[in-house]
Design a protein around this motif. Sequence first.
Motif, PDB file in Angstrom:
ATOM      1  N   ALA A 180       0.840  -1.224  -0.051  1.00 49.70           N
ATOM      2  CA  ALA A 180      -0.011   0.159   0.041  1.00 49.70           C
ATOM      3  C   ALA A 180       0.840   1.389   0.088  1.00 49.70           C
ATOM      4  O   ALA A 180       1.765   1.418   0.867  1.00 49.70           O
ATOM      5  CB  ALA A 180      -1.144   0.085   1.248  1.00 49.70           C
ATOM      6  N   ILE A 181       0.723   2.228  -0.793  1.00 52.83           N
ATOM      7  CA  ILE A 181       1.514   3.321  -1.123  1.00 52.83           C
ATOM      8  C   ILE A 181       1.045   4.602  -0.590  1.00 52.83           C
ATOM      9  O   ILE A 181      -0.230   4.977  -1.337  1.00 52.83           O
ATOM     10  CB  ILE A 181       2.025   3.368  -2.542  1.00 52.83           C
ATOM     11  N   PHE A 182       1.478   5.415   0.196  1.00 56.59           N
ATOM     12  CA  PHE A 182       0.963   6.332   0.621  1.00 56.59           C
ATOM     13  C   PHE A 182       2.244   7.708   0.283  1.00 56.59           C
ATOM     14  O   PHE A 182       3.232   7.511   0.360  1.00 56.59           O
ATOM     15  CB  PHE A 182       0.915   6.427   2.326  1.00 56.59           C
ATOM     16  N   TYR A 183       1.575   8.757  -0.334  1.00 52.62           N
ATOM     17  CA  TYR A 183       2.395   9.560  -0.826  1.00 52.62           C
ATOM     18  C   TYR A 183       1.621  10.991  -0.747  1.00 52.62           C
ATOM     19  O   TYR A 183       0.482  11.114  -0.473  1.00 52.62           O
ATOM     20  CB  TYR A 183       2.642   9.325  -2.441  1.00 52.62           C
ATOM     21  N   ALA A 184       2.501  12.178  -1.017  1.00 51.68           N
ATOM     22  CA  ALA A 184       1.942  13.356  -0.722  1.00 51.68           C
ATOM     23  C   ALA A 184       2.319  14.423  -2.043  1.00 51.68           C
ATOM     24  O   ALA A 184       3.347  14.182  -2.746  1.00 51.68           O
ATOM     25  CB  ALA A 184       2.419  14.133   0.427  1.00 51.68           C
ATOM     26  N   GLU A 185       1.625  15.342  -2.253  1.00 47.91           N
ATOM     27  CA  GLU A 185       1.949  16.111  -3.218  1.00 47.91           C
ATOM     28  C   GLU A 185       2.836  17.212  -3.102  1.00 47.91           C
ATOM     29  O   GLU A 185       3.648  17.688  -4.054  1.00 47.91           O
ATOM     30  CB  GLU A 185       0.322  17.051  -3.743  1.00 47.91           C
ATOM     31  N   ASN A 186       3.132  17.452  -2.081  1.00 45.94           N
ATOM     32  CA  ASN A 186       4.105  18.490  -1.479  1.00 45.94           C
ATOM     33  C   ASN A 186       5.454  17.935  -1.286  1.00 45.94           C
ATOM     34  O   ASN A 186       6.057  18.737  -0.470  1.00 45.94           O
ATOM     35  CB  ASN A 186       3.426  19.587  -0.646  1.00 45.94           C
ATOM     36  N   ASP A 187       5.507  16.536  -1.235  1.00 41.47           N
ATOM     37  CA  ASP A 187       6.827  16.028  -0.846  1.00 41.47           C
ATOM     38  C   ASP A 187       7.955  16.421  -1.872  1.00 41.47           C
ATOM     39  O   ASP A 187       8.029  15.555  -2.923  1.00 41.47           O
ATOM     40  CB  ASP A 187       6.641  14.466  -0.833  1.00 41.47           C
ATOM     41  N   TRP A 188       8.972  16.961  -1.525  1.00 42.23           N
ATOM     42  CA  TRP A 188       9.861  17.375  -2.453  1.00 42.23           C
ATOM     43  C   TRP A 188      11.015  16.146  -2.621  1.00 42.23           C
ATOM     44  O   TRP A 188      11.836  16.387  -3.614  1.00 42.23           O
ATOM     45  CB  TRP A 188      10.511  18.607  -1.944  1.00 42.23           C
ATOM     46  N   LEU A 189      10.876  15.106  -1.760  1.00 43.40           N
ATOM     47  CA  LEU A 189      12.000  14.284  -1.833  1.00 43.40           C
ATOM     48  C   LEU A 189      11.359  12.905  -2.503  1.00 43.40           C
ATOM     49  O   LEU A 189      12.191  11.912  -2.675  1.00 43.40           O
ATOM     50  CB  LEU A 189      12.472  13.924  -0.484  1.00 43.40           C
ATOM     51  N   SER A 190       9.867  12.877  -2.701  1.00 38.27           N
ATOM     52  CA  SER A 190       9.426  11.657  -3.303  1.00 38.27           C
ATOM     53  C   SER A 190       8.432  12.198  -4.416  1.00 38.27           C
ATOM     54  O   SER A 190       7.266  12.605  -3.830  1.00 38.27           O
ATOM     55  CB  SER A 190       8.546  10.928  -2.015  1.00 38.27           C
ATOM     56  N   GLY A 191       8.870  12.488  -5.418  1.00 37.67           N
ATOM     57  CA  GLY A 191       7.996  13.143  -6.663  1.00 37.67           C
ATOM     58  C   GLY A 191       6.969  12.199  -6.917  1.00 37.67           C
ATOM     59  O   GLY A 191       7.176  11.096  -6.990  1.00 37.67           O
ATOM     60  N   ILE A 192       5.793  12.861  -7.130  1.00 40.31           N
ATOM     61  CA  ILE A 192       4.791  12.094  -7.686  1.00 40.31           C
ATOM     62  C   ILE A 192       4.960  11.035  -8.941  1.00 40.31           C
ATOM     63  O   ILE A 192       4.728  10.211  -9.131  1.00 40.31           O
ATOM     64  CB  ILE A 192       3.231  12.805  -7.719  1.00 40.31           C
ATOM     65  N   PRO A 193       5.599  11.796 -10.086  1.00 42.80           N
ATOM     66  CA  PRO A 193       5.874  10.896 -11.015  1.00 42.80           C
ATOM     67  C   PRO A 193       6.889   9.686 -10.764  1.00 42.80           C
ATOM     68  O   PRO A 193       6.649   8.750 -11.400  1.00 42.80           O
ATOM     69  CB  PRO A 193       6.640  11.624 -12.292  1.00 42.80           C
ATOM     70  N   ASP A 194       7.694   9.849 -10.046  1.00 41.53           N
ATOM     71  CA  ASP A 194       8.654   8.725  -9.364  1.00 41.53           C
ATOM     72  C   ASP A 194       7.675   7.921  -8.589  1.00 41.53           C
ATOM     73  O   ASP A 194       8.111   6.597  -8.813  1.00 41.53           O
ATOM     74  CB  ASP A 194       9.609   9.318  -8.666  1.00 41.53           C
ATOM     75  N   VAL A 195       6.679   8.324  -7.901  1.00 47.74           N
ATOM     76  CA  VAL A 195       5.827   7.465  -6.980  1.00 47.74           C
ATOM     77  C   VAL A 195       5.050   6.439  -7.943  1.00 47.74           C
ATOM     78  O   VAL A 195       4.805   5.191  -8.012  1.00 47.74           O
ATOM     79  CB  VAL A 195       4.878   7.921  -6.046  1.00 47.74           C
ATOM     80  N   LYS A 196       4.410   7.171  -9.066  1.00 47.77           N
ATOM     81  CA  LYS A 196       3.617   6.564 -10.134  1.00 47.77           C
ATOM     82  C   LYS A 196       4.411   5.450 -10.915  1.00 47.77           C
ATOM     83  O   LYS A 196       3.974   4.596 -11.204  1.00 47.77           O
ATOM     84  CB  LYS A 196       2.815   7.555 -10.970  1.00 47.77           C
ATOM     85  N   ARG A 197       5.718   5.804 -11.156  1.00 45.92           N
ATOM     86  CA  ARG A 197       6.343   4.887 -11.575  1.00 45.92           C
ATOM     87  C   ARG A 197       6.680   3.716 -11.133  1.00 45.92           C
ATOM     88  O   ARG A 197       6.576   2.358 -11.414  1.00 45.92           O
ATOM     89  CB  ARG A 197       7.847   5.587 -12.126  1.00 45.92           C
ATOM     90  N   LEU A 198       6.956   3.687  -9.747  1.00 44.63           N
ATOM     91  CA  LEU A 198       7.372   2.542  -8.667  1.00 44.63           C
ATOM     92  C   LEU A 198       6.027   1.741  -8.524  1.00 44.63           C
ATOM     93  O   LEU A 198       6.012   0.629  -8.721  1.00 44.63           O
ATOM     94  CB  LEU A 198       7.513   3.257  -7.381  1.00 44.63           C
ATOM     95  N   ILE A 199       4.892   2.581  -8.669  1.00 42.64           N
ATOM     96  CA  ILE A 199       3.500   1.649  -8.480  1.00 42.64           C
ATOM     97  C   ILE A 199       3.383   0.908  -9.896  1.00 42.64           C
ATOM     98  O   ILE A 199       2.769  -0.093  -9.589  1.00 42.64           O
ATOM     99  CB  ILE A 199       2.343   2.693  -8.124  1.00 42.64           C
ATOM    100  N   SER A 200       3.604   1.440 -10.823  1.00 48.63           N
ATOM    101  CA  SER A 200       3.618   0.606 -12.207  1.00 48.63           C
ATOM    102  C   SER A 200       4.211  -0.523 -12.274  1.00 48.63           C
ATOM    103  O   SER A 200       4.103  -1.313 -13.097  1.00 48.63           O
ATOM    104  CB  SER A 200       3.839   1.613 -13.075  1.00 48.63           C
ATOM    105  N   LEU A 201       5.580  -0.547 -11.465  1.00 52.81           N
ATOM    106  CA  LEU A 201       6.112  -1.760 -11.588  1.00 52.81           C
ATOM    107  C   LEU A 201       6.226  -2.710 -10.528  1.00 52.81           C
ATOM    108  O   LEU A 201       6.303  -3.978 -10.632  1.00 52.81           O
ATOM    109  CB  LEU A 201       7.876  -1.081 -11.520  1.00 52.81           C
TER     110      LEU A 201
END
Length: 420
Positions: free
Chosen positions: A348-369
């Motif tokens: 289960a992946i929890f992420y935030a829009e204003n997280d400057w060290l965990s960018g949403i495009p990188d999170v989405k890439r991780l989720i896709s894999l």
Amino acid sequence: MQLIVYLLPFCGFLDFAAAGIFDIPKNVIKKMMGTNKEQSNSPYIFSQDNLDMLQRIRKVGFPAEAHAIQTEDGYLLTLYRIPNKNGPSVLLQHGLLSSFADFLISGKAKGLAFILANHGYDVWMGNFRGNTYSRAHVSLSPSDSKFWNFSFHEMGVYDLPAMILHITNITSQPLHTYIGHSMGTTASYVMAAERPEIARMVRLIISFAPVAFMTHIRSPIRFLTPFAGNIEGLLYLLGEDEFLPHSSLIQFMSKLACDMTFVQDKICTNLLFLILGFDREQFDVNLIPSILSTYPAGTSTKTLVHFAQEHNSGKFCQYDYGCVKNLQIYNTPEPPDYNLANITTPFAIFYAENDWLSGIPDVKRLISLLPNVVDEYKVPFPKFNHLDFLWAIDVPQLVYNKVLEVMKMEPTLMTKKMQS
């Protein structure tokens, strides 16, 4: 991934020194280095400096245990536990330069460890090799550079398996849930990819502020990563293989910079936001003394360099030793990628829009894999940042209620969601 942020209070300290405020009365120094009696009734459990960690937890009404465990490569780690022998087991794992204290600092009403304990879980909190609570080895001393020859790879391959095996042996049950923050997520992906036999002992892995791919970080530290080779040499020179241990000098300088109201409010918090994302609304400045009582907890220089390599390469891969040494170690000129596609454990992946060290495009890439993502949750607060997962004022409502909901999900429902 708490990074250079722990150097930031010193910037305020130097500003005051330049202004001629370095000559501090001895009574002030004594007060800062000793117990602050004015904080004796503080709701934060880390304000009483004379208590050890187990006493602090017990003081707020919870049982506490400490367990010493050994990794396959000889490191001695400390696991802390708020025991409930009839409850499902949960392992909480900290990020870079941090410790198990991350999950306690907010106090009994908001600290994740206490919330989970109040909901009947058997709560375990790990400490990665090299931090304040895991600075030992069966044959190596922290003064030996060989002790610091590790990165998050070894944390995933050796530290997490040792913790999970110990917990499952003690409880005679699989680990119900693993919850990692920042580097605690990174190590969990390494563990699940490299040690699938251990990952199968975990029912569910929850990631807060996931860090695997780092191409889209927005923090200013991205401007340093192209110089990873030079940074490595510099940090080895300054830290002798260890980066930012929790020494009394660092603690004193941090307190000096951040115990002053103006600096605390204007310098410490603003510089912290500059690294992690701005969210003054959710940051409780009263936590700063508690945070500085355990931070920074230290790690290896090699760990920081490994993260810098991830940003440079755009990959999630093992440590890059250079072409010649890579051929010797990996039999390839490039370090191998971690094979996320083979991971079967539900995430289960929890992420935030204003997280400057965990960018949403990188999170989405991780989720896709990751094949088995059973839930992805973007915190419904636009300013939520990297450390808000631990200490935001409203983190129970914004994050932890959802965590409790996901943890109660039945395995059959997780399977159906994976297949849908």
